[in-house]
Write an enzyme that holds these catalytic residues in place. Sequence first.
Site, PDB file in Angstrom:
ATOM      1  N   HIS A 170       0.987  -1.261   0.089  1.00  0.00           N
ATOM      2  CA  HIS A 170       0.270   0.149  -0.038  1.00  0.00           C
ATOM      3  C   HIS A 170       0.800   1.229   0.115  1.00  0.00           C
ATOM      4  O   HIS A 170       0.357   2.366   0.567  1.00  0.00           O
ATOM      5  CB  HIS A 170      -0.936   0.159   1.285  1.00  0.00           C
ATOM      6  CG  HIS A 170      -1.919  -1.189   1.407  1.00  0.00           C
ATOM      7  ND1 HIS A 170      -2.869  -1.276   0.669  1.00  0.00           N
ATOM      8  CD2 HIS A 170      -1.746  -2.541   1.998  1.00  0.00           C
ATOM      9  CE1 HIS A 170      -3.564  -2.539   0.896  1.00  0.00           C
ATOM     10  NE2 HIS A 170      -2.732  -3.162   1.873  1.00  0.00           N
ATOM     11  N   SER A 299      15.912  16.286 -19.943  1.00  0.00           N
ATOM     12  CA  SER A 299      15.002  17.289 -20.165  1.00  0.00           C
ATOM     13  C   SER A 299      15.458  18.541 -20.613  1.00  0.00           C
ATOM     14  O   SER A 299      16.560  18.917 -20.567  1.00  0.00           O
ATOM     15  CB  SER A 299      14.699  17.983 -18.468  1.00  0.00           C
ATOM     16  OG  SER A 299      14.103  19.021 -18.395  1.00  0.00           O
TER      17      SER A 299
END
Length: 459
Positions: A170, A299
């Site tokens: 989780h 980038s």
Amino acid sequence: MTFSSISALSPLDGRYASRLAPLRPLMSEQGYMHRRVQVEVAWFIALSDAGLKEFPPLSPGARTYLLNLVKNFSEADGEAIKEIEKTTNHDVKAVEYWIKSRFEARPELQKASEFVHFACTSEDINNTSHALQLRSARDTVLLPALDKLLLKLRDMAHAYAEVPMLSRTHGQSASPTTVGKELANVVVRLQAACDRIAGVKILGKMNGAVGNYNAHLAAWPEFDWEAFAKKVVETPEPLGLGLKFQPYSIQIEPHDYMAELFDAVARANTILVDFSRDVWGYVSLGYFKQRLKAGEVGSSTMPHKVNPIDFENAEGNLGLSNALLRHLSEKLPVSRWQRDLTDSTVLRNMGVAIGYAVLAYHSLAVGLGKLELNREALAADLDAAWEVLAEPIQTVMRRYGVQGAYEKLKAATRGQTVTSADLHALIQSLEIPEADKQRLMALTPGAYTGKAAELAKRA
């Protein structure tokens, strides 16, 4: 407009063309034509050996010539068939006419030319050609690419079998595992998926317009056409097709084996989507670094970026592949009455579905080759998660009947920052045997991995 890699409508034939070079000769229209010629030639030669008075056995020279039409089938041959198709407006008939055109100056073959495509419906040729395409693509491209991934993943699972790692169920800290064990999970799943892909029987039918040998029996009522068709389909190449015989069909082979194959590939792809996302997350957590490539940019504005692009590309292409594979597996087994044409155009996209999968496998192989384990990050993460030892402590307490063991550890650890000192103080206060106290005191998050290493090495 001249066709080039940047004018291609599909990125498979444009940006990524070089990565799919092994698949293109098998699943392109050129590959489809090649297989059609193979099927027609195999049927023709088999007819000559069937004991039919009107078609005596071919000479060794004629057989060699015919088999060489298949062996040496070229792009120019494919273009010649396409030129004939401009007139026939029927691709299978164009193949038949092309084969007959190659009989010129060969009286033996010219005399027997009407036995080319004898008693066949187009789908007798098409379904077996598709089967040959799929078998070749599976055995020479798809499975080898998956095997390459399996080999790399297995090597990594064994190499990192004992490297501890914090689990995150989780998204929260959970009982530790090892890097190798998490990779082993993928290895075992993917191996099972590959076995299913390899185990699909590739079928072919050669039974005429609606599957009943109507035309065959009209010509030779006393001949066992079903046995003959089975022999052609199942005899190994080059004199046969080396497929599994399909005895029952309408005009088209039912395509159930195709659905089974495509579903099996989609299952492997889904496992790899799961893996791609997990690795992406591990790179984000810093568990893995990525080797730098000179000149590469992450980038256009952020110079520091080293993005997990190979795993992102793989995930995207696996999704595209599965979308097509699932449409193929749901659509192809459905045909109105004895035949409709909705399968024909869909089948022409088999190579696209497989192509996106193979492209994804390539990206994953490249991405795995860039990964470097960051042991320091893994160790730091574990050292900041002493709360995961609440599980073994309360389990030992329960062994000795300590009441409320789970609740006591919950109160001490849930949602709190827990240090080794906190846990050691709690352990010292427990009413359990001293040997067990000392064993728990010696436990660290990095040492609490159960059988993870053993399981990883076994994969």
